[in-house]
Write a protein that holds these residues in place. Structure first.
Motif, mmCIF file in Angstrom:
data_model
loop_
_atom_site.group_PDB
_atom_site.id
_atom_site.type_symbol
_atom_site.label_atom_id
_atom_site.label_comp_id
_atom_site.label_asym_id
_atom_site.label_seq_id
_atom_site.Cartn_x
_atom_site.Cartn_y
_atom_site.Cartn_z
ATOM 1 N N GLU A 31 59.845 -11.489 50.764
ATOM 2 C CA GLU A 31 59.702 -12.761 50.081
ATOM 3 C C GLU A 31 59.462 -13.878 51.078
ATOM 4 O O GLU A 31 59.780 -13.775 52.257
ATOM 5 C CB GLU A 31 60.974 -13.057 49.266
ATOM 6 N N MET A 32 58.908 -14.955 50.597
ATOM 7 C CA MET A 32 58.539 -16.073 51.448
ATOM 8 C C MET A 32 59.738 -16.586 52.254
ATOM 9 O O MET A 32 59.601 -16.946 53.421
ATOM 10 C CB MET A 32 57.991 -17.212 50.591
ATOM 11 N N THR A 33 60.909 -16.544 51.666
ATOM 12 C CA THR A 33 62.071 -17.123 52.332
ATOM 13 C C THR A 33 62.508 -16.346 53.561
ATOM 14 O O THR A 33 63.291 -16.846 54.361
ATOM 15 C CB THR A 33 63.256 -17.175 51.348
ATOM 16 N N CYS A 34 62.042 -15.114 53.754
ATOM 17 C CA CYS A 34 62.489 -14.319 54.897
ATOM 18 C C CYS A 34 61.597 -14.533 56.098
ATOM 19 O O CYS A 34 61.813 -13.937 57.139
ATOM 20 C CB CYS A 34 62.547 -12.824 54.555
ATOM 21 N N TYR A 35 60.580 -15.387 55.968
ATOM 22 C CA TYR A 35 59.653 -15.597 57.061
ATOM 23 C C TYR A 35 59.941 -16.894 57.800
ATOM 24 O O TYR A 35 60.416 -17.862 57.239
ATOM 25 C CB TYR A 35 58.213 -15.646 56.532
ATOM 26 N N SER A 36 59.622 -16.873 59.069
ATOM 27 C CA SER A 36 59.619 -18.092 59.864
ATOM 28 C C SER A 36 58.374 -18.063 60.713
ATOM 29 O O SER A 36 57.688 -17.049 60.791
ATOM 30 C CB SER A 36 60.860 -18.167 60.765
ATOM 31 N N VAL A 37 58.084 -19.186 61.378
ATOM 32 C CA VAL A 37 56.906 -19.235 62.224
ATOM 33 C C VAL A 37 56.977 -18.150 63.283
ATOM 34 O O VAL A 37 55.980 -17.576 63.676
ATOM 35 C CB VAL A 37 56.774 -20.625 62.881
ATOM 36 N N ASN A 38 58.190 -17.820 63.752
ATOM 37 C CA ASN A 38 58.319 -16.860 64.828
ATOM 38 C C ASN A 38 58.078 -15.431 64.381
ATOM 39 O O ASN A 38 57.358 -14.682 65.026
ATOM 40 C CB ASN A 38 59.711 -16.966 65.465
ATOM 41 N N ASN A 39 58.686 -15.016 63.262
ATOM 42 C CA ASN A 39 58.609 -13.598 62.946
ATOM 43 C C ASN A 39 57.388 -13.208 62.133
ATOM 44 O O ASN A 39 57.256 -12.036 61.770
ATOM 45 C CB ASN A 39 59.902 -13.110 62.259
ATOM 46 N N VAL A 40 56.493 -14.135 61.812
ATOM 47 C CA VAL A 40 55.211 -13.751 61.216
ATOM 48 C C VAL A 40 54.048 -14.206 62.088
ATOM 49 O O VAL A 40 52.916 -14.249 61.643
ATOM 50 C CB VAL A 40 55.029 -14.320 59.792
ATOM 51 N N TYR A 41 54.344 -14.521 63.320
ATOM 52 C CA TYR A 41 53.308 -14.939 64.267
ATOM 53 C C TYR A 41 52.156 -13.927 64.254
ATOM 54 O O TYR A 41 52.395 -12.728 64.283
ATOM 55 C CB TYR A 41 53.932 -15.012 65.660
ATOM 56 N N PRO A 42 50.884 -14.406 64.164
ATOM 57 C CA PRO A 42 50.425 -15.798 64.244
ATOM 58 C C PRO A 42 50.172 -16.473 62.895
ATOM 59 O O PRO A 42 49.461 -17.472 62.840
ATOM 60 C CB PRO A 42 49.113 -15.639 64.999
ATOM 61 N N PHE A 43 50.726 -15.916 61.804
ATOM 62 C CA PHE A 43 50.633 -16.599 60.523
ATOM 63 C C PHE A 43 51.477 -17.882 60.546
ATOM 64 O O PHE A 43 52.380 -18.042 61.345
ATOM 65 C CB PHE A 43 51.143 -15.702 59.391
ATOM 66 N N ILE A 45 50.832 -20.934 61.416
ATOM 67 C CA ILE A 45 50.689 -21.872 62.514
ATOM 68 C C ILE A 45 49.573 -22.879 62.256
ATOM 69 O O ILE A 45 49.758 -24.095 62.386
ATOM 70 C CB ILE A 45 50.411 -21.141 63.843
ATOM 71 N N PHE A 46 48.404 -22.379 61.856
ATOM 72 C CA PHE A 46 47.225 -23.234 61.818
ATOM 73 C C PHE A 46 46.930 -23.913 60.490
ATOM 74 O O PHE A 46 46.273 -24.957 60.485
ATOM 75 C CB PHE A 46 46.000 -22.439 62.287
ATOM 76 N N PRO A 47 47.344 -23.378 59.336
ATOM 77 C CA PRO A 47 47.081 -24.124 58.097
ATOM 78 C C PRO A 47 47.650 -25.537 58.107
ATOM 79 O O PRO A 47 47.025 -26.480 57.612
ATOM 80 C CB PRO A 47 47.756 -23.252 57.024
ATOM 81 N N GLN A 48 48.837 -25.723 58.698
ATOM 82 C CA GLN A 48 49.437 -27.051 58.726
ATOM 83 C C GLN A 48 48.676 -27.996 59.641
ATOM 84 O O GLN A 48 48.824 -29.215 59.557
ATOM 85 C CB GLN A 48 50.890 -26.946 59.198
ATOM 86 N N GLY A 67 53.160 -25.569 72.809
ATOM 87 C CA GLY A 67 53.441 -25.136 71.449
ATOM 88 C C GLY A 67 52.410 -25.554 70.428
ATOM 89 O O GLY A 67 52.596 -25.326 69.225
ATOM 90 N N SER A 68 51.301 -26.136 70.885
ATOM 91 C CA SER A 68 50.268 -26.581 69.942
ATOM 92 C C SER A 68 49.393 -25.436 69.450
ATOM 93 O O SER A 68 48.663 -25.598 68.472
ATOM 94 C CB SER A 68 49.385 -27.651 70.599
ATOM 95 N N GLY A 69 49.439 -24.288 70.107
ATOM 96 C CA GLY A 69 48.662 -23.128 69.650
ATOM 97 C C GLY A 69 47.416 -22.845 70.465
ATOM 98 O O GLY A 69 46.619 -21.982 70.078
ATOM 99 N N LYS A 70 47.246 -23.511 71.604
ATOM 100 C CA LYS A 70 46.037 -23.306 72.414
ATOM 101 C C LYS A 70 45.911 -21.846 72.870
ATOM 102 O O LYS A 70 44.867 -21.220 72.698
ATOM 103 C CB LYS A 70 46.061 -24.211 73.651
#
Length: 302
Positions: A31-43, A45-48, A67-70
């Motif tokens: 579920e969406m609530t189990c995700y964070s930027v870290n554990n679904v990397y690289p999802f 990051i960039f949509p925001q 941390g900008s994603g370069k």
């Protein structure tokens, strides 16, 4: 020269659909609530940042703070294009799934030219460590050669050496060299050439000069690391000439004002959103340098 024309990243809808999909990752319901930027990397990051697509010039620069994603952008593109690489990079089990949503548009070719690669700071650092280890070995060899020179000099003057077979030829040559040359010359003739005498910055610059050849696509991750201001300026000139005269295309992540000021470069600002093309003089990092020196203008004129 342009080999990579554009690159598309997953849309926000693509990412949401993937995260809500109950059939991925061993058919476990996530579920969406189990995700964070870290554990679904690289999802996630960039949509925001509103980053959907990058269009490339012969030299394209990615600017942004830590941390900008370069680096992530470079790694994604490198993996999608199967570019050669030396050092490992940060990846998760989601990385390959992420790449399936990405689209690269190449010009005239189904894959980048032979020799295309990604060069990271880790590559340069590992090279300098290897060079340092080699130099330490050279230092040990030098001491051994000093001792050999002294031994041969001592023996050459007293007991006359006689060759009894061809096996003694090398010994005869060493004895003659020891007698006819100073200790420094004797040692220099027996050490590997072009190894010593370079600083870390000079070695790092030499690494890029050696690795970058003509007619290829190169992804460079903060190549200014370990380089002095003068070396950064020299690297900028080298990259511009390589793109203009030798058919190279570059995609570079950087903080360096010397690289950001390269003529003709397209610069994407990854700080904040949406990601957009900006002039190098508009970038906060460059403005900070300007303000720093402007505030101290009188010290240069005094």
């Amino acid at each position: 020269m342009i080999y990579l024309e554009s690159f598309r990243f997953p849309s926000e809808d693509d990412e949401v659909e993937y995260i809500l999909d109950t059939n991925h990752q061993n058919n476990m319901k996530l579920e969406m609530t189990c995700y964070s930027v870290n554990n679904v990397y690289p999802f996630k990051i960039f949509p925001q940042k509103g980053l959907k697509r990058l269009d490339f010039s012969p030299i394209t620069l990615l600017y942004g703070g830590n941390g900008s994603g370069k680096s992530t952008v470079l790694n994604i593109i490198a993996q999608k294009l199967s570019l050669a690489r030396t050092s490992p990079f940060n990846r998760t089990p989601f990385f390959e799934d992420y790449l399936k949503f990405c689209r690269a548009t190449l010009v005239h070719e189904k894959k980048p030219p032979e020799g295309s690669c990604i060069i990271t700071s880790d590559d340069v650092f590992d090279f300098m460590l290897n060079l340092r280890a080699l130099n330490e070995g050279v230092d040990r060899s030098r001491e051994e050669l000093f001792e050999e020179w002294q031994r041969l000099r001592n023996n050459s003057g007293g007991n006359r050496f006689q060759m009894r077979s061809l096996d003694d030829l090398d010994e005869l040559v060493r004895r003659r060299d020891a007698w006819n040359h100073t200790r420094s010359d004797f040692t220099a003739r027996r050490l590997p050439s072009n190894i010593r005498g370079q600083s870390n910055g000079e070695s790092a610059y030499g690494y890029f000069a050696e690795k970058i050849r003509g007619n290829a696509l190169y992804l460079l991750d903060e190549p200014e690391n370990s380089l002095s201001a003068r070396r950064q300026a020299e690297l900028a000139d080298f990259l511009v000439d390589s793109a203009r005269f030798y058919g190279c295309q570059f995609l570079i992540s950087t903080h360096s004002p010397f690289l950001l000021a390269m003529r003709g470069a397209r610069i994407y600002d990854l700080d904040g959103g949406p990601v957009e093309v900006r002039k190098w003089t508009e970038l906060p990092n460059v403005k900070l340098y300007f303000e720093f020196f402007e505030a101290r203008r009188g010290e240069f004129l005094s």
